[in-house]
Write an enzyme that holds these catalytic residues in place. Structure first.
Site, PDB file in Angstrom:
ATOM      1  N   HIS A   3      20.354  43.068 -39.999  1.00 33.96           N
ATOM      2  CA  HIS A   3      19.431  44.031 -39.388  1.00 33.96           C
ATOM      3  C   HIS A   3      19.405  45.342 -40.164  1.00 33.96           C
ATOM      4  O   HIS A   3      18.343  45.924 -40.365  1.00 33.96           O
ATOM      5  CB  HIS A   3      19.816  44.283 -37.926  1.00 33.96           C
ATOM      6  N   LYS A   7      23.132  38.400 -26.077  1.00 34.91           N
ATOM      7  CA  LYS A   7      23.819  38.551 -24.791  1.00 34.91           C
ATOM      8  C   LYS A   7      24.065  40.037 -24.556  1.00 34.91           C
ATOM      9  O   LYS A   7      24.200  40.812 -25.497  1.00 34.91           O
ATOM     10  CB  LYS A   7      25.123  37.760 -24.754  1.00 34.91           C
TER      11      LYS A   7
END
Length: 183
Positions: free
Chosen positions: A38, A103
């Site tokens: 990222h 999550k």
């Protein structure tokens, strides 16, 4: 709240029909990317350069799989904590990303950007990586091989189970479920 089957890349119609709490089975092509990937994607976009995957209408699974055992496509494929990507996510959403699988909770900035850009956040069940890996039919490193398990992979998945935690309207299962049961 219902059970739905969608194909990736995801369509606007699919996104519009998903609600927080829906159980979803995802089939098709999705991508993996974690923290280090990222960061590189983010920096590359800011530099105005091309990134090694198409974000438009795609889903990124926050995953760094364990090595595959003999005869397996991929090793354990459980989700990582999504909030570690929050710094980078609004820019990815502005460039067409429509779904994320991970999550844990997301920041208000990410939720606001999801609403603005029409995206959804899915939760995969943490601790079930071996089971989730059985839904992955093909895995191929497509970028940042030097990052090892954090390299970007293209995955072909079949009925990968996930729950819509935050829908495109910002409805957040983490908040509504807590309110429902906290009396």
């Amino acid at each position: 709240m219902s059970e739905k089957y969608i194909n990736a890349p995801i369509t606007k119609e699919d996104i519009d029909n998903l609600a927080a709490g829906d159980m979803v089975y995802i089939s098709g092509t999705i991508y993996t990317a974690r923290d280090a990937a990222h960061k590189r994607l983010y920096e590359t976009i800011l530099e105005g350069k091309d990134i090694p995957l198409e974000l438009e209408n795609n889903i990124i699974y926050y995953l760094g799989p364990s090595p595959a055992r003999e005869g397996q496509v991929i090793g354990s494929a459980g989700p990582t904590t999504s909030s570690r990507m929050d710094k980078y996510t609004p820019l990815m959403l502005q460039h067409g990303l429509k779904g994320m699988i991970g999550k844990g909770k997301r920041s208000e900035q990410v939720i606001s950007s999801m609403k603005e850009n029409g995206a959804v956040y899915f939760a995969a069940i943490g601790g079930a990586g071996a089971l989730l890996s059985k839904c992955i039919k093909k895995a191929e490193v497509i970028a940042y091989e030097d990052l090892g398990t954090e390299a970007i992979r293209r995955l072909e998945v079949e009925n990968l189970p996930a729950i819509v935690v935050i829908d495109h309207e910002g409805n957040n299962l983490y908040e509504t479920a807590t309110q429902k049961y906290s009396r």
